[in-house]
Structures are given as structure tokens and as C-alpha cells.
Design a protein around this motif. Sequence first.
Motif, mmCIF file in Angstrom:
data_model
loop_
_atom_site.group_PDB
_atom_site.id
_atom_site.type_symbol
_atom_site.label_atom_id
_atom_site.label_comp_id
_atom_site.label_asym_id
_atom_site.label_seq_id
_atom_site.Cartn_x
_atom_site.Cartn_y
_atom_site.Cartn_z
ATOM 1 N N ASP A 88 -114.555 31.744 101.685
ATOM 2 C CA ASP A 88 -114.853 32.220 100.341
ATOM 3 C C ASP A 88 -115.892 33.333 100.380
ATOM 4 O OD1 ASP A 88 -114.689 32.401 97.608
ATOM 5 O OD2 ASP A 88 -115.083 30.284 97.241
ATOM 6 N N PHE A 134 -110.690 36.889 93.577
ATOM 7 C CA PHE A 134 -109.415 36.811 94.280
ATOM 8 C C PHE A 134 -108.538 38.050 94.058
ATOM 9 C CE2 PHE A 134 -110.246 32.098 94.184
ATOM 10 C CZ PHE A 134 -110.369 31.952 95.561
ATOM 11 N N GLU A 149 -110.202 27.852 96.825
ATOM 12 C CA GLU A 149 -110.210 28.795 97.952
ATOM 13 C C GLU A 149 -109.136 28.442 98.968
ATOM 14 O OE1 GLU A 149 -110.598 30.805 101.411
ATOM 15 O OE2 GLU A 149 -110.980 28.639 101.377
ATOM 16 N N GLY A 167 -105.878 29.574 96.956
ATOM 17 C CA GLY A 167 -106.022 30.943 96.481
ATOM 18 C C GLY A 167 -106.359 31.916 97.591
ATOM 19 N N GLY A 168 -107.184 31.472 98.551
ATOM 20 C CA GLY A 168 -107.543 32.351 99.668
ATOM 21 C C GLY A 168 -106.328 32.772 100.469
ATOM 22 N N TYR A 171 -103.796 35.018 98.154
ATOM 23 C CA TYR A 171 -104.199 36.408 97.931
ATOM 24 C C TYR A 171 -104.313 37.191 99.237
ATOM 25 C CZ TYR A 171 -104.911 35.883 92.928
ATOM 26 O OH TYR A 171 -104.709 35.713 91.581
#
Length: 433
Positions: free
Chosen positions: A40, A100, A401, A404-405, A408
Motif C-alpha cells: 500500500d 488506486f 489493498e 485493489g492493489g 490496479y
Amino acid sequence: MIQVSSRSTALGITGVFCSIAAVLVAILPFFQLVGRAIADGIITTVAIFFLIHAIVARNGRWLREGWFPLALALWAVIVLASALSHSSHSLVEALVMIRFPLFAKALEEWVLTGQKRQMSVQFSIAIAGVWIVSQCWEQYLTGSNLMGYPRWLDGALTGPFHGPRAGPALLMTFFPGLMLVPVLLFQKGGPRNKLIATALAAFFALTMVLVGQRMPTLQVCLGLVLCALLIRETRLIVAAAAGTAILTVLALPVLSPPAYHKLVIHFIEQMSDFPHSDYGQIYIRALTMLHEHPVFGLGFDGYRRLCDDPTYLTSFPFLDKWVLLNNPHEGCNIHTHNFYLEIATSGGLVALFLFAALVVVWLRTLLRAYLSTRDALLGLLLVIVAVLFWPIESNSSFFTERTGGWTYLLLGLGLARARMLTTGKRTDTSATG
């Protein structure tokens, strides 16, 4: 003259920032596996560096063009909904969510504009995938992974993790990472390379089935179908992988009884009465909450915060008959287990419409670039993005995260490759003409 010199110095500093960001992005896949806080931090740092660069370069074009205005609008709606929910925690979480899309835009516009950097990230993803696969097999053959963790309670292989997270992580690395090696070998040509490529793909599919997690396995199967439809070079590889997956499922009672029970027996039980299953109850509760707050939803994390409220038990027409009134907590969880329902409960139908439009723009951008270039590596990125945003499936939280990490990162990498390939093609065409 002094102003010009100062600006040149500032641009030089942002050039250093870009090099640092490229290194951080290249190591990000490893921290996605073992250090979410560090991951993050990397995402946030790259986003901030990109904003500094844009200010120094006086470039605001990216704010108005492409997919980013839709992302900004979606963010603004969820921030507004969170403010209306009177939860300060929800509002703060919604505000920082912008990191993000900024990160993905930084990859597309600034960090991963060249072939070398793109390939370094894809190979890092591949190495991360190899690490997951190796730990799954160590656990399968010896009973525990390198850290001494055994299988999970339900029999799922956990790979390098303590809990059952190997399936989702393996999915994230499967197409843009692990399948990268078989595709490159197949492109080299020759019977030996094609044989190795086919064997590798079959081995990866075998591993995914043995992990014993339903949704990641189904998502990989969907991805293999998309690979066969889109990427000609993968059709033989996909046939071998799909055939291996089917044979492995048939042999699971012998190879891995726990995986057979979870993948086959439990799945059939769930689907035979899906509305009364755990996932069915979660989806019904989320739809009920959306029915009560259709315009702006309940704000960031509204589903988790408010799903115990009796108001949301029996207020959605046609779904009331499936609600388990004797167990009102059955429909509650830490998130909705579906990206689209999560967006809808967080920002209402307005946010859902913006999110759906955003997904269409992302997929259209990648698909158009792939169809005009037939670049196999871009095709693999298109496949994983399409799989992740498939609407009818169970997902982890889009806002975390961990999910989403990865999402993205893969999206930004795909958009960067699409831009590089199509920009280069336009340049070549212009020069030829």
C-alpha cells in the motif's frame, strides 16, 4: 532564465522519481504476497510521485481524457455518499481511495511507458506465481509449506500463506505471469518449445485445481476460454490446460479428497439451493440495502457497518421468501463478495452506473489495442482484467489493498502496454504515409 533553470531541475528530480517508481512497481508483486502495508505504501508513493510530476510538468490533460474523468466521478460519488452517512471513518476511507486510480494512471502515463519496464513487471508477476505454485506443491507433498503451515481446515492448499489465500493470489499471477512463459516459448516455435509450453500450462492448471478453491478455479477456467477465443498462440496450450483441469477434477477423489469435497460436493450443494447459501444470503442483503438507498447507497463500507440493521431483512420485493429470518446475521459479512454490489451499496445506482461505464471503457481500450496489434502479452492482460470484472462471480473486497492493489497493478500494466503499442503503430503508420 532562473525560472527555466529551476523548472529543468524540478523535471530532473521527477525523472529520478520516475526511476524510483519503476523499481517500486517491479517489486510490488512480491509485497502483494507478503507485505500488504508495504504494498500500500508503494502504491501511495507512486501516486504521489505522479502528482508531483504532473504539477511540475504542468500537465493536466490526463485529468480530462480517457477513463480518468469517470474514475474521478465515481470517487466523488462515493465520497459524497460517505459524507451523507455521517461516518467519519467511512469518509476518510473514501477520500484515500483515490490512490488506486491515480496509481493505475501513473503506470499508464508515466512509469511503464517502455517495453523493458513492462516486461520487468510481468516477469516479477511470473516469479511471484512460481513461488505460490512451489509452496502449494511442497504443502501437497509434505503436508506443510516452507513456514510450517499445513493445509487449511477445509483442505484447501494455502501455498506460502497461513490462510486459504493461494487461490486468489494464483489467479492474479496465472495469466499475466505464469502463462507468459508458455506463450513466449510457443512463439519461438519448434516442437520442443511447444511441448514444454504445453506441459507448463497443463501443470499450472493442475495446481489450480489441487489448491481446492472454487471461485479462483472457475475464474481460471473462464480465462482459459477467453484465451482460446482471443489469442491464437494459446489455443493448443489452453486445450492442454483445460484437458488437464478436467482430468484432475475427475481424479480428485484419489488425488485430494478435501479438494474434491470443496470443489465438487460443496459446490453442488451450494448451487442446488443458492438463495439459502451463505453467498445467496449476502447478495440478498446487499440488494435489500440498495433497494432502501438506491441513489447514493450507504457510503464506503456501508454494507459491513449496517447489514445487522433489521430494516434490511425483508424489504426487497420477490426476495423476502428466501431471507432466513431465524438467522438475521446470515446475510452479513465483512464485504459483499461482489465488486458491483460493493460499489452499489457504497455509492448507490449512480456509482454502479459510473463503475460499469468505467469497466466498459477499460475493456474496450484493451480490446481495441489487442485487435489492432495482436500482441499476445497484451492479450493475457486483457484476459485477466476481463475475468476480474466479470459481473457474475464472487470476489474479495475491491477496496482492500490485497484485491485493489493487484487489480490496479494489472489494469495499469495493461493500459500502459495498450498505449505503447497503439501509439507506436500510429507513429509508424504516419511515417510510412
